[in-house]
Design a protein around this motif. Sequence first.
Motif, PDB file in Angstrom:
ATOM      1  N   VAL A 186      55.703  55.324  33.946  1.00 50.38           N
ATOM      2  CA  VAL A 186      56.714  56.204  33.174  1.00 50.38           C
ATOM      3  C   VAL A 186      57.998  55.995  33.834  1.00 50.38           C
ATOM      4  O   VAL A 186      58.178  55.630  34.957  1.00 50.38           O
ATOM      5  CB  VAL A 186      56.448  57.656  33.550  1.00 50.38           C
ATOM      6  CG1 VAL A 186      57.576  58.669  32.842  1.00 50.38           C
ATOM      7  CG2 VAL A 186      54.889  57.999  33.155  1.00 50.38           C
TER       8      VAL A 186
ATOM      9  N   THR B 124      55.342  64.485  34.783  1.00 52.15           N
ATOM     10  CA  THR B 124      54.615  63.220  35.341  1.00 52.15           C
ATOM     11  C   THR B 124      53.452  63.607  36.400  1.00 52.15           C
ATOM     12  O   THR B 124      53.974  63.846  37.699  1.00 52.15           O
ATOM     13  CB  THR B 124      55.260  62.188  36.004  1.00 52.15           C
ATOM     14  OG1 THR B 124      56.126  61.719  34.685  1.00 52.15           O
ATOM     15  CG2 THR B 124      54.451  60.842  36.217  1.00 52.15           C
TER      16      THR B 124
ATOM     17  N   ASP C 290      48.607  60.330  38.878  1.00 54.27           N
ATOM     18  CA  ASP C 290      48.825  59.287  37.878  1.00 54.27           C
ATOM     19  C   ASP C 290      49.254  58.148  38.268  1.00 54.27           C
ATOM     20  O   ASP C 290      49.415  57.181  37.572  1.00 54.27           O
ATOM     21  CB  ASP C 290      49.383  59.897  36.561  1.00 54.27           C
ATOM     22  CG  ASP C 290      48.363  60.751  35.880  1.00 54.27           C
ATOM     23  OD1 ASP C 290      47.131  61.030  36.108  1.00 54.27           O
ATOM     24  OD2 ASP C 290      48.637  61.561  34.930  1.00 54.27           O
TER      25      ASP C 290
ATOM     26  N   PHE D  50      56.078  55.530  38.599  1.00 58.09           N
ATOM     27  CA  PHE D  50      57.079  56.479  38.114  1.00 58.09           C
ATOM     28  C   PHE D  50      58.492  56.218  38.466  1.00 58.09           C
ATOM     29  O   PHE D  50      58.687  56.144  39.631  1.00 58.09           O
ATOM     30  CB  PHE D  50      56.807  57.948  38.385  1.00 58.09           C
ATOM     31  CG  PHE D  50      57.412  58.946  37.780  1.00 58.09           C
ATOM     32  CD1 PHE D  50      58.153  58.756  36.687  1.00 58.09           C
ATOM     33  CD2 PHE D  50      57.971  60.094  38.417  1.00 58.09           C
ATOM     34  CE1 PHE D  50      59.101  59.646  36.079  1.00 58.09           C
ATOM     35  CE2 PHE D  50      58.657  61.135  37.947  1.00 58.09           C
ATOM     36  CZ  PHE D  50      59.310  60.868  36.694  1.00 58.09           C
TER      37      PHE D  50
END
Length: 272
Positions: free
Chosen positions: A48, A98, A102, A21
């Motif tokens: 992301v 987010t 993950d 991220f």
Amino acid sequence: MEAGNTSNVASSEAKDFGKAFCIITGASKGFGRCLAKEISPLLKPGSVLLLVARSGDKLQELEGDLSSQRDGLLIRSVVADLGKKDGVETVIREAKKTPSSDINNLFLFNNAASLGDVSRYARSFTDMDEVNEYLSMNVSSALSLTAGILQAFPARVGLRHCVVNVSSLCALQPFPSWVLYCMGKAARNMMFRVLAKEESEIRILNYAPGPLDTDMQTHARCDTADDGFRTSIIAIHSEGRLLTCEESVGKLLKVLLKDDYESGAHLDFYDL
């Protein structure tokens, strides 16, 4: 924290940043825009990329460019004025969408900054509101955003944090008629040096990208009040010594991939 003293640091330069991220402030132009383009191929599918800036049109254009080039990368944009409390809070709320579970790597690039009024000398800044407005955008927001992101993504096994402050030689050396910019960059450097002492598990870097061929440099050549300093800035441009954003971003990414710097260090493009 000693250089390389993390469980995730490899003995040789990594090839990518894994499933990450990545948050980039000031992403709509210049160094931040280039960083978004150059780091996206180094993020594995499922990563992301959160782009933050005040210009919605430029963010939308960048998001479209990146989406067409990368499959499996989720790109989100936040239009926010980081000089305002609600701007910082908006970014943090968007980041929380987010799930921490993950990702394996969290990157926060504190790039957003402004040059300030360089047409005047320090003795002219008698208006506290003017100074506080500059510091809110360039210092307070970086601390509050970083703190908010770190709270939203607490330490856990398998999650590596990296915070990058886009710094400057002005954090270390005084330049006449650049009091706001020098003050802001120096404060940010110390801010992240303190964070590195407090949070030994977080990788923190102050990176000075060198003199870049950007709108800010054009502004500096035109408006710097001090004749001697302005002449030196103009000479860097006329002699072709400005760096492209691609050159500087490339070096930063190599440093992050190799990951053997001392956390909290100030590294300049020319030192690497």
